[in-house]
Each structure stands twice: as C-alpha cells, then as structure tokens.
Design an enzyme around this catalytic site. Structure first.
Site, mmCIF file in Angstrom:
data_model
loop_
_atom_site.group_PDB
_atom_site.id
_atom_site.type_symbol
_atom_site.label_atom_id
_atom_site.label_comp_id
_atom_site.label_asym_id
_atom_site.label_seq_id
_atom_site.Cartn_x
_atom_site.Cartn_y
_atom_site.Cartn_z
ATOM 1 N N VAL A 18 -4.587 46.213 -72.875
ATOM 2 C CA VAL A 18 -5.977 46.200 -72.492
ATOM 3 C C VAL A 18 -6.614 45.526 -73.537
ATOM 4 O O VAL A 18 -6.393 45.665 -74.805
ATOM 5 C CB VAL A 18 -6.687 47.650 -72.563
ATOM 6 C CG1 VAL A 18 -8.205 47.627 -72.455
ATOM 7 C CG2 VAL A 18 -6.076 48.618 -71.480
ATOM 8 N N GLY A 19 -7.664 44.473 -73.250
ATOM 9 C CA GLY A 19 -8.113 43.689 -74.466
ATOM 10 C C GLY A 19 -9.534 44.566 -75.067
ATOM 11 O O GLY A 19 -9.880 45.534 -74.826
ATOM 12 N N GLY A 31 -8.794 39.388 -78.202
ATOM 13 C CA GLY A 31 -9.262 40.927 -78.147
ATOM 14 C C GLY A 31 -8.630 41.731 -79.356
ATOM 15 O O GLY A 31 -9.395 42.493 -79.454
ATOM 16 N N THR A 48 -16.538 37.487 -76.798
ATOM 17 C CA THR A 48 -15.389 36.804 -76.315
ATOM 18 C C THR A 48 -14.588 36.395 -77.500
ATOM 19 O O THR A 48 -14.784 36.062 -78.736
ATOM 20 C CB THR A 48 -15.803 35.629 -75.451
ATOM 21 O OG1 THR A 48 -14.552 34.822 -75.046
ATOM 22 C CG2 THR A 48 -16.805 34.683 -76.228
ATOM 23 N N THR A 51 -13.468 34.191 -70.642
ATOM 24 C CA THR A 51 -14.368 35.522 -70.348
ATOM 25 C C THR A 51 -15.716 35.121 -70.089
ATOM 26 O O THR A 51 -16.557 34.285 -70.734
ATOM 27 C CB THR A 51 -14.197 36.392 -71.453
ATOM 28 O OG1 THR A 51 -12.676 36.619 -71.471
ATOM 29 C CG2 THR A 51 -14.697 37.558 -71.746
HETATM 30 N N1 LIG Z 1 -11.135 35.074 -74.309
HETATM 31 C C1 LIG Z 1 -11.510 36.190 -74.224
HETATM 32 O O1 LIG Z 1 -12.567 36.658 -74.439
HETATM 33 C C2 LIG Z 1 -10.267 37.167 -73.862
HETATM 34 C C3 LIG Z 1 -10.855 38.529 -74.176
HETATM 35 N N2 LIG Z 1 -11.511 38.939 -75.029
HETATM 36 C C4 LIG Z 1 -9.387 39.540 -74.322
HETATM 37 O O2 LIG Z 1 -8.885 39.524 -75.321
HETATM 38 O O3 LIG Z 1 -9.066 40.032 -73.137
#
Ligand SMILES: NC(=O)C[C@H](N)C(=O)O
Length: 281
Positions: free
Chosen positions: A234-235, A259, A256, A205
C-alpha cells in the site's frame, strides 16, 4: 490554497452571520466564493519520445469536467471525484484504466477522497477490478462511517453497492504491460534496481483539489501504485494525511511521488499545516 474574492462589506456580513448561523448565510447570500479546481497527472517521468499534447489534454479535460460541476453548484467533494474519474478512464495515466502492474502482473489500486468541511474521508487500498476507485471511495465515504477499506471486504463492498467489476483486460494497457515485462522479466533485475523511467514510462498517479461556491474544499488521489510493487503493498495515496488532506479552514492537498518517502512525513497533512502557518512549502 484559499481563494477569497470578497469585498470588505461581504466580510462584514459574513462575520455577523457566521456568529448566528453559517448555513443561513450561505442560503441567503448565495454563492460566496469563486469555485476553483486544480488537477494533476502525477510526477512520473514523462516519455520524451511522445507528444505532450494528449497528456495535457487529459488533465485539461478532467479539470473542465470538475469545474463544470462546481459551476452548477456542485460540491467540492463531488468535483474532485468527477475530475479524478475522468483521469481514471484515460489510459495514459496510472490510475483506473492504465494502472501499473504489481510483481504478479496484476492491478491493485489505491484511492482516497477527503471532504474538507467535515474532515471525513473514504479510502480503499489494493482494490481490484474497479474502473473508478475514486467513485468507489466517495460511495464508501457516504455509505459507511469507516475511513479505509482493504482486501476481501473492499471487493465485497463493491459487490454490495452494485459497482460493476471490470476485467483485468480493461484495466491493463499495453504500455503498462511492457513496463512490467521489462522490469520483471526483461533483464531479470529486481524492481529496486530498475531506473525511474523504467518504473514510470507513462504518466502517473492522478489527483485533484477543489473549492466550491460555499468555500468548502476537498481532495482526491487515485493510483495503481508503482510498477512491480509487492502484491499487497500500500502506498501513500489512500492514507489520510499522506496521499491527500483537506480542511476547509485552510486548504487541500493531493500528493504524488514515492509513496514510501511521502508516508514518512505525512506530506499532505504537513503541507496543510504549513499553509495554516502561512509558510511556503
Ligand atoms: N507516482 C506516485 O505518485 C505513486 C504513488 N505515490 C505510490 O507510491 O503509490
């Protein structure tokens, strides 16, 4: 994150004018703040067998392009969008081109942009066939009074704005296809039991926070989510206060990580609150 580079006299002038008209202060005195931008390429497990160089070059390129815009008196919100769009175009990162695949093998992207001056935001979840979701969210923010769009409406907005659709073959890169095959088809394990490196074999991300010459801050986050996520999942990334937050009186945050965990604590908003109380995060 506040960057103040003013002499005592500047503070005095700033205070006087603030009472009268902050906009006039900015016009009369010109740039008051040193523009700054911070970019991240996600928290995913870095593939050890690969050189770190292209990943570092990717975030550096994004930061430079965002900063170039700030140096030309661009706004913080435009700078974070520009930086994140550069990373979305880079297939090494999990956003735009290079996004991970959901359980059905499709790309569904989440993104957000927040303007710290107004607390206004534009966000989209589950977006398909879009090369630059960050640019999309900025358009959405400026063209409508809404904050978050999803589903058929999100695709329709894209069409109505003339934002070109890209084929899945553009968004899906071999690294992500392999990760999906390994997770979903390979050893027949459910995504819940796959290891972290299997779920995130590339970089991750992306996000950016910036402050422009007028002292306003902004944040943007963009992602393909997590490998083999349920279609429609949805994250945190497009959720105000979870995936990003910005308040020009305090600072800006782009998050990041997992999520499902980030959303539990509204991490971005919580971080800004702690900044406001001058506490360490
Ligand atoms: N690696 C990530 O940051 C993934 C993002 N936060 C999600 O859960 O969609």
């Amino acid at each position: 994150m506040l960057f103040l580079k003013l002499a005592p006299f500047d503070y005095f002038v700033l205070f006087l004018h603030w009472v009268v008209n902050l906009k006039r202060v900015k016009r009369v005195r010109g740039p008051m703040f040193e523009p700054a931008i911070i970019v991240h390429g996600g928290c995913g497990v870095y593939p050890r067998e690969e050189s770190l160089e292209p990943f570092l070059a990717g975030v550096k390129d994004a930061a430079l392009q965002g900063h170039a815009l700030l140096s030309r008196a661009g706004s913080a919100v435009d700078a974070v969008e520009a930086a994140v769009s550069v990373l979305e175009d880079n297939p090494l990162f999990n956003s735009g081109r290079g996004s991970v695949l959901n359980l059905d093998g499709q790309v569904e992207m989440d993104a957000i942009v927040i303007d710290g001056q107004t607390l206004g935001s534009g966000a989209v979840c589950g977006l398909r066939r879009c090369a630059n979701p960050a640019w999309y969210t900025l358009r959405f923010h400026f063209q409508t009074r809404h904050c978050l769009l999803t589903g058929a409406g999100a695709q329709e907005f894209m069409r109505s704005q003339g934002i070109p659709e890209v084929p899945d073959s553009y968004l899906v890169v071999p690294r992500r296809r392999l990760a999906w095959e390994k997770t979903v088809l390979g050893d027949q394990r459910s995504p819940d039991t796959a290891t972290a490196s299997e779920l995130s074999p590339g970089c991750d991300t992306v996000g950016a926070v910036a402050m422009d010459a007028t002292g306003n801050v902004a944040a943007a986050t963009s992602t393909g989510g997590t490998t083999a996520k349920l279609p429609g999942r949805v994250g945190d990334s497009p959720i105000i206060g979870a995936g990003a937050y910005a308040d020009s009186d305090v600072g800006a945050v782009s998050t990041t990580g997992d999520g499902e965990s980030i959303m539990k604590v509204c991490l971005a908003r919580r971080t800004v609150e702690l900044l406001e109380q001058s506490q360490t995060v």
